[in-house]
Design an enzyme around this catalytic site. Structure first.
Site, mmCIF file in Angstrom:
data_model
loop_
_atom_site.group_PDB
_atom_site.id
_atom_site.type_symbol
_atom_site.label_atom_id
_atom_site.label_comp_id
_atom_site.label_asym_id
_atom_site.label_seq_id
_atom_site.Cartn_x
_atom_site.Cartn_y
_atom_site.Cartn_z
ATOM 1 N N HIS A 128 0.860 -1.178 0.000
ATOM 2 C CA HIS A 128 0.000 0.000 0.000
ATOM 3 C C HIS A 128 0.904 1.238 0.000
ATOM 4 O O HIS A 128 1.881 1.291 0.752
ATOM 5 C CB HIS A 128 -0.905 0.004 1.229
ATOM 6 C CG HIS A 128 -1.829 1.173 1.257
ATOM 7 N ND1 HIS A 128 -2.971 1.239 0.484
ATOM 8 C CD2 HIS A 128 -1.764 2.353 1.931
ATOM 9 C CE1 HIS A 128 -3.568 2.399 0.692
ATOM 10 N NE2 HIS A 128 -2.865 3.097 1.562
ATOM 11 N N GLU A 193 8.661 1.347 -3.789
ATOM 12 C CA GLU A 193 7.932 0.070 -3.753
ATOM 13 C C GLU A 193 8.654 -0.991 -4.577
ATOM 14 O O GLU A 193 8.705 -2.159 -4.194
ATOM 15 C CB GLU A 193 6.525 0.225 -4.342
ATOM 16 C CG GLU A 193 5.581 1.071 -3.533
ATOM 17 C CD GLU A 193 4.182 1.111 -4.149
ATOM 18 O OE1 GLU A 193 3.897 0.400 -5.128
ATOM 19 O OE2 GLU A 193 3.353 1.867 -3.641
HETATM 20 C C1 GAR Z 1 0.997 0.904 -6.416
HETATM 21 O O1 GAR Z 1 1.458 2.168 -5.988
HETATM 22 C C2 GAR Z 1 0.411 0.143 -5.243
HETATM 23 O O2 GAR Z 1 1.023 0.416 -4.022
HETATM 24 C C3 GAR Z 1 -1.005 0.669 -5.252
HETATM 25 O O3 GAR Z 1 -1.352 0.726 -6.603
HETATM 26 C C4 GAR Z 1 -0.181 1.043 -7.364
HETATM 27 C C5 GAR Z 1 -0.113 0.063 -8.520
HETATM 28 O O4 GAR Z 1 0.807 0.486 -9.476
HETATM 29 N N1 GAR Z 1 -1.868 -0.184 -4.503
HETATM 30 C C6 GAR Z 1 -2.896 0.257 -3.784
HETATM 31 O O5 GAR Z 1 -3.212 1.428 -3.734
HETATM 32 C C7 GAR Z 1 -3.657 -0.813 -3.019
HETATM 33 N N2 GAR Z 1 -4.429 -0.248 -1.973
HETATM 34 P P1 GAR Z 1 1.243 -0.483 -10.672
HETATM 35 O O6 GAR Z 1 -0.036 -1.026 -11.318
HETATM 36 O O7 GAR Z 1 2.010 0.396 -11.603
HETATM 37 O O8 GAR Z 1 2.082 -1.590 -10.073
#
Ligand code: GAR
Length: 211
Positions: A128, A193
């Site tokens: 998250h 991340e």
């Molecule tokens: C990421 O920043 C992840 O932490 C977030 O969605 C993004 C996905 O990016 N997740 C959430 O907000 C879950 N609550 P990506 O599709 O480029 O990997």
């Protein structure tokens, strides 16, 4: 770890843990994990990529690597509750078909029912983009900026029945800079991340993280 949680099998490079990555969008986190897994022999490998959205850009990353990759949209049946249950049953069937042992949520924007969580408790992680328990929910970057805090970050946690709750495994911080908007902050947090999530999955699968 609570008594209802089953930790993952202790994996090894000779017998890597079989991972499914669940996405809903662009999949930059998935791409970072696949890169990490291809750099050297790891104790985990991605054997399945699933999305709830047929047009999720990240599906390409799985297909490009020759990994079984599928979109499972919500089935057009019954009311929302029935749809949700039927959808999770389809997801569970795919996980079983691919003999998945560990589930990685990477930008997967659905909340699982207690039925699904119970099956995977201790063996399903989420990332998250905030320092939980602060700023849970769907708009953490917007909430961070409007709150005026000077530090944010990302959190890896085990999935439980709540929304962005569950035992925290790892966190990393990043500054909020003057002039940041949701987009610039999102990019800075995503870069973080992409390092933290693969490293943490690695440590957790090797039994190096005890809760
Ligand atoms: C990421 O920043 C992840 O932490 C977030 O969605 C993004 C996905 O990016 N997740 C959430 O907000 C879950 N609550 P990506 O599709 O480029 O990997």
């Amino acid at each position: 770890m609570g008594t209802t949680e089953t930790p993952p099998r202790r994996a090894s490079p000779e017998n890597p843990l079989r991972i499914a990555v669940l996405i809903s969008g662009g999949g930059s986190g998935l791409l970072a994990l696949l890169k990490y897994q291809s750099e050297e022999i790891r104790c985990h490998k991605t054997v399945l990529v699933l999305s709830d959205k047929e047009d999720a850009g990240g599906l390409e990353h799985g297909r490009n690597k020759g990994i079984t990759t599928k979109a499972i949209p919500l089935p057009p049946i019954g009311d929302k509750k029935e749809q949700r249950s039927a959808h999770e049953e389809l997801v569970q069937k795919e996980l079983e078909n691919s003999q998945v042992e560990f589930v990685v949520l990477s930008g997967y924007m659905r909340i699982f029912t207690p039925w699904f969580v119970r099956i995977w408790k201790g063996r399903m992680v989420n990332i998250h983009p905030s320092l939980l328990p602060h700023f849970p929910g769907a708009h953490p970057h917007r909430d961070v900026i409007s709150s005026g805090v000077s530090t944010t970050g990302c959190t890896v946690h085990l999935v439980d029945e709540g929304v962005d709750t569950g035992p925290i495994i790892a966190q990393r911080e990043v500054p909020v800079l003057t002039g940041d908007n949701e987009f610039s902050l999102q990019e800075r947090v995503k870069n973080l991340e992409h390092e933290l999530y693969p490293e943490t999955i690695d440590k957790y699968c090797l039994g190096k993280i005890t809760l």
